[in-house]
Design an enzyme around this catalytic site. Structure first.
Site, PDB file in Angstrom:
ATOM      1  N   GLY A 532       0.857  -1.188   0.000  1.00 41.73           N
ATOM      2  CA  GLY A 532       0.000   0.000   0.000  1.00 41.73           C
ATOM      3  C   GLY A 532       0.890   1.234   0.000  1.00 41.73           C
ATOM      4  N   GLY A 533       1.882   1.256  -0.882  1.00 43.71           N
ATOM      5  CA  GLY A 533       2.911   2.298  -0.870  1.00 43.71           C
ATOM      6  C   GLY A 533       4.048   1.861   0.028  1.00 43.71           C
ATOM      7  N   ASP A 538      11.876  -1.019   3.568  1.00 46.16           N
ATOM      8  CA  ASP A 538      12.971  -1.277   4.496  1.00 46.16           C
ATOM      9  C   ASP A 538      14.154  -1.855   3.729  1.00 46.16           C
ATOM     10  OD1 ASP A 538      12.843  -4.290   4.530  1.00 46.16           O
ATOM     11  OD2 ASP A 538      10.833  -3.870   5.274  1.00 46.16           O
ATOM     12  N   ASP A 552       1.278   5.439  -1.597  1.00 50.71           N
ATOM     13  CA  ASP A 552       0.076   5.507  -2.436  1.00 50.71           C
ATOM     14  C   ASP A 552      -0.335   6.947  -2.678  1.00 50.71           C
ATOM     15  OD1 ASP A 552      -0.247   2.897  -3.010  1.00 50.71           O
ATOM     16  OD2 ASP A 552      -1.876   2.507  -1.597  1.00 50.71           O
ATOM     17  N   GLU A 618       0.666  19.362 -22.394  1.00 52.22           N
ATOM     18  CA  GLU A 618       1.120  18.455 -21.327  1.00 52.22           C
ATOM     19  C   GLU A 618       1.879  17.260 -21.922  1.00 52.22           C
ATOM     20  OE1 GLU A 618      -1.911  18.911 -17.565  1.00 52.22           O
ATOM     21  OE2 GLU A 618      -2.667  17.871 -19.340  1.00 52.22           O
TER      22      GLU A 618
END
Ligand code: DGJ
Length: 735
Positions: A532-533, A538, A552, A618
Site C-alpha cells: 500500500g505504498g 525497508d 500511495d 502536457e
C-alpha cells in the site's frame, strides 16, 4: 601507521573497529564483562578505557563475583550486549526462559575471531562485502548458568564508514531454552544530550520526520504489524542537539528486516543512554533445543561528524553498492506506465493496450498491469490467491496481451499480492486453513482480505507455482509485489502452541524464501515491492527490489515530504515515484505537469495517468520530463544527494541537489510552493562543490566559482502561481 579495520589488544583486552572516519571500541573487563567504550570519530591509536568509571550507586547491585566492590554494577556499566535478571534494570538486549522457569542471562566474554570478508546470515538479507571490502569480528559470549552461546557479529566496511551488527544464538546444552527477546544490537552512550530523529507516518503519508531531545525514561519506535510498516520506519538517528545537514555528530541505525521491530532508547538515572534495536519482543519467542540456532537480523550503523547530509550519503552508498542485488547496481531502470490510477479495476485488454500504446508514443519503456487481472477480482472483495488470468476481462489471455504490448516495443510488468487470500476465492474454499486464523475465533479482516500463512512451505509453494506458470507463459520483465494489510490473527495451524511466538518471524523468513525462489528462477526480473505504498519500505526489501513504491500518495506536493523523509536512509533510486493525474486522487490538489515531473524524477520515475486524456502541451511536457530524466538518471543513481531545505519547516519552497561523485556536475531541483505578491529575494546556497573550480549554469551560460554557488548562493526565480518547478544544472568548466 596503517590501521587495521579490526584490532584486538591482548594486553588491554580492547577491540578497536575503525573505518575511514569512525571508530568503535569495546573492552573485556572485570569478570569477563564486555563493556562498550566508544563509538564516534576516528581517534587513532588512543584506547578509551579511561572513560569507564565505577561508582557506587544506591540500589544498583553488584555481581557476586565482585565481592565487596560496590562500584562494579551491571546497572551502571555501558555494556555491549546486556543480559537479563542480572542486576541491570535498564532496557536489555536479550531475554530467555530456561527449562527451570528462570529468566536470568549473565553473559560473559569467551573468545573472538577476526576474518576477512563479511559474515552472512541464514535466510535473511544483509549487506555483502568481499575480502577486500569488509572484515568480520565474531565475539562469543556465554551465559554463566547455562550453555547458551551468544555470538556478536560485526561487519566492518572501512571505506564506506559502515559497521554492521547481528547476533547468533546457539543452545549448546541439552536443556531447552526459550528466547523471549533477541535484539540485533545495543549501544550505550555515556551521555544523553542527544536528539532522536525518527520517521513516523500512516498509509499514504509515510516517512514524516520528527526530532526531539532525549529525555529520561524509555521511548521507542516500533511495529507490531508483522511488517516494517507505514507507521514507523526501522531507521533511527541520534545526533548532537545542534546537528544539521552539514555539521554535528550523527549516529544512524538501520534495521535490515521486514517484520515487527523495535528501536528503544532509555536515558537512565546517571544520564547515560542505551539504544537497542531488533525484532520486537511483542508475541515473540523462539524455542531452541540442543544445537539449535537463532539469528537476529542485521543493523547497519553509520557515524557522521559532518551532519545529517553525510550520514545519508553513507547509507546511500552502502545500500546502492552492497545491499541491492548486483545486477541492479548502477543499472538504469525502465520508465513505466502503471494502469492503477487510470482504470482501477475497470479495464479490458483493449483499454490496457491503448494505455501501453500511448505510453510508447510518449517514449516510455514498460507497461505495468496492476491489480484486477486475475481470478474473480472485480473489486477488492475477492480473488486474492487465484493467480490465474481472468479471461472475461483480458480476452485472449495474458500471453496474447503481453505479445501485443511487446510488439509495440514496450516491456510488460505485472502486479501480484502473493501473501494474501480473499475469502471469496478458490484458494480459500479449497484451503481455509492456509490463512492466518486463531482456532475458535473469527478472523479480523482488513481490506476484506486475510493473511496467508507463508511460514508454511506448502502454502508458499502453491502460490509460487501459480506465479511461475504465469511467468513461464508470458514475457514478463517486472513484478510489483504488493501487500495490502498488516498481519492479524497471527497463528500457524502448522505449529504447536509453544511455538506460536515464532510465527511473526517465520512469516518474514517465509517471505524472504519466496522472494529468493522467484529471483533464482527469474534472475533478470525487476522487482518493485510495495505495501500500500511504503508499508514495507525497508533495507531487507531493498535487497530484493531495487525500487520500492514509496507511497500511495501520488500528490507531488505531499510527496516532497514523503521523499524527503525517505532520503535520510534510502537513495533516490530506491523510491518508486509516479506522475499522476490532477486533480490528484488522494488530495484533490492540482499542480503543473512539470512540477509533478520534477518530484517524480527525484525517484525511480514512472507514470500513472491516462496519457491520451492530457492536453497537447502536457504531452510535450511529459516528453521533456522523460528526456531530462534520461539525461540525469546516472547522476541521480550514483551522485550525492543533498537536502537543501526541510519541507517540515520551509513552507515556501522545497529544494534538493545532487552532485556527481567527481564534483563535475550538479542539479538543483524543487518546487516553489507558494507564490507571493511583491516577492522577496530568495537566495539558495548549494553544497558539495569544489570551491575554487568554475561551474557554468547550463541554461543561462553564466559562470560561478563553486565557492560563490555555496557561499553567495543563487537567486531563486520569481514565478507566478503556486507549485512552480525550479531546476538548475551546473557543469564544472575544465581549465
Ligand atoms: C496498493 C498499491 O500501493 C497501489 O499502487 C495499487 O497497486 C493497489 N494496492 C492495488 O490494489
Amino acid at each position: 601507521m596503517e590501521m587495521k579495520p579490526i584490532r584486538y589488544n591482548e594486553k588491554t583486552k580492547i577491540f578497536s573497529l575503525s573505518t575511514a572516519n569512525s571508530m568503535y571500541q569495546m573492552q573485556v573487563r572485570e569478570y569477563n564483562t564486555l563493556v562498550h567504550l566508544y563509538y564516534g570519530a576516528n581517534i587513532g591509536q588512543t584506547e578509551t578505557a579511561y572513560r569507564i568509571v565505577g561508582r557506587d550507586r544506591g540500589f544498583s547491585g553488584n555481581p557476586y563475583a565482585a565481592g565487596r566492590d560496590r562500584t562494579f554494577s551491571m546497572d551502571t556499566l555501558p555494556q555491549e550486549y546486556s543480559g537479563s535478571g542480572n542486576g541491570d534494570y535498564r532496557i536489555n538486549a536479550i531475554e530467555a526462559v530456561h527449562e527451570d522457569g528462570s529468566n536470568v542471562l549473565q553473559l560473559s566474554y569467551e573468545s573472538y575471531r577476526i576474518r576477512k570478508g563479511k559474515y552472512v546470515l541464514n535466510g535473511m538479507p544483509a549487506m555483502s562485502g568481499t575480502e577486500e571490502e569488509a572484515q568480520t569480528l565474531e565475539i562469543v559470549l556465554r551465559d554463566q548458568g547455562s550453555d547458551l552461546k551468544v555470538t556478536l557479529l560485526y561487519g566492518v566496511f572501512p571505506e564506506l564508514d559502515v559497521i554492521t551488527r547481528a547476533v547468533r544464538i546457539e543452545n549448546r546444552g541439552t536443556k531447552k531454552v526459550e528466547i523471549k527477546k533477541a535484539m540485533s544490537m545495543e549501544m550505550d552512550f555515556l551521555q544523553s544530550d542527544l536528539d532522536f530523529i525518527h520517521f513516523h507516518g500512516r498509509h499514504a503519508m509515510e516517512m514524516m520526520m520528527e526530532r526531539q531531545p532525549l529525555s529520561h525514561g524509555i521511548q521507542s519506535i516500533e511495529s507490531r504489524r508483522g511488517c516494517s510498516s507505514h507507521h514507523h520506519n526501522p531507521f533511527a538517528i541520534l545526533c548532537s542537539p545542534h546537528a544539521d545537514e552539514g555539521t554535528g555528530e550523527c549516529f544512524g541505525y538501520s534495521l535490515v528486516y521486514s517484520g515487527n521491530f523495535q528501536c528503544a532508547i532509555e536515558v537512565d538515572q546517571a544520564d547515560t543512554t542505551r539504544l537497542v534495536m531488533g525484532i520486537h519482543p511483542y508475541h515473540f519467542s523462539y524455542c531452541l533445543g540442543q544445537g539449535e540456532v537463532f539469528e537476529a537480523p542485521e543493523v547497519v550503523m553509520a557515524y557522521s561528524e559532518q551532519g545529517l547530509g553525510r550520514l545519508s550519503h553513507i547509507f546511500h552508498d552502502a545500500y546502492r553498492a552492497h545491499l541491492i542485488r548486483k545486477q541492479w547496481v548502477n543499472q538504469k531502470r525502465p520508465v513505466l506506465i502503471n494502469n492503477w490510477e487510470v482504470t482501477y479495476f475497470d479495464f479490458d485488454e483493449e483499454k490496457l493496450y491503448q494505455i501501453a500504446k500511448t505510453g510508447k508514443e510518449m517514449g516510455l519503456d514498460l507497461f505495468v498491469l496492476d491489480d484486477g487481472w486475475f481470478g474473480n477480482r472485480e473489486s477488492d472483495h475477492s480473488g486474492l490467491g487465484d493467480w490465474v488470468v481472468n479471461e472475461n476481462k483480458i480476452k485472449g489471455g495474458l500471453p496474447e496481451l503481453v505479445r501485443r504490448i511487446n510488439a509495440l516495443g514496450m516491456k510488460f510488468g505485472l502486479w501480484i499480492e502473493p501473501e494474501m487470500v480473499s475469502e471469496d476465492s478458490s484458494l480459500y474454499r479449497e484451503h481455509p486453513d492456509w490463512c492466518m486464523r486463531i482456532p475458535g475465533r473469527n478472523p479480523e479482516r482488513s481490506r476484506y482480505q486475510l493473511n496467508l500463512d507463508i511460514s508454511r512451505e506448502e502454502v508458499r509453494e502453491h502460490v509460487l507455482e501459480q506465479i511461475f506458470q504465469i511467468l513461464d507463459g508470458s514475457h514478463i520483465e517486472y513484478i510489483k509485489w504488493d501487500m495490502n494489510r498488516s498481519l492479524g490473527n497471527v497463528y500457524s495451524a502448522a505449529l504447536p502452541p509453544e511455538r506460536q511466538g515464532e510465527v511473526f518471524h517465520r512469516y518474514v523468513l517465509g517471505l524472504y524464501q519466496m522472494l529468493e525462489r522467484l529471483l533464482d528462477r527469474c534472475p533478470d526480473l525487476l522487482l518493485e515491492t510495495c505495501s500500500g505504498g511504503g508499508g514495507r519500505f525497508d533495507p531487507a526489501m531493498l535487497h530484493y527490489s531495487p525500487q520500492i513504491w514509496c507511497s500511495d500518495n501520488t500528490d507531488a506536493v505531499e510527496r516532497i515530504k514523503i521523499q524527503y523523509g525517505t532520503s535520510f536512509a534510502y537513495p533516490v533510486s530506491a523510491m518508486g515515484a509516479h506522475v499522476s493525474i490532477c486533480p490528484n486522487h488522494q488530495t484533490g490538489r492540482t499542480a503543473p505537469m512539470e512540477t509533478r515531473g520534477i518530484v517524480a524524477s527525484a525517484g525511480a520515475l514512472g507514470f500513472e495517468l491516462n496519457l491520451s486524456r492530457i492536453t497537447e502541451a502536457e504531452k510535450e511536457t511529459v516528453k521533456k520530463i522523460l528526456q531530462e530524466y534520461r539525461e540525469k538518471e546516472t547522476l541521480l543513481q550514483t551522485g550525492d544527494y543533498y537536502r537543501l531545505t526541510n519541507p517540515f519547516q520551509n513552507q515556501e519552497y522545497a529544494l534538493w541537489q545532487v552532485v556527481s561523485k567527481d564534483r563535475s556536475e550538479t542539479i538543483v531541483e524543487g518546487v516553489l510552493l507558494k507564490c507571493e505578491a511583491n516577492p522577496r529575494i530568495r537566495l539558495i546556497r548549494l553544497r558539495g562543490l569544489q570551491p575554487e573550480k568554475m561551474y557554468q549554469d547550463v541554461d543561462s551560460g553564466r559562470c560561478y566559482t563553486g565557492g560563490a554557488l555555496m557561499k553567495a548562493g543563487i537567486l531563486l526565480p520569481v514565478t507566478s502561481g503556486d507549485y512552480q518547478p525550479v531546476k538548475f544544472r551546473f557543469i564544472r568548466i575544465e581549465e
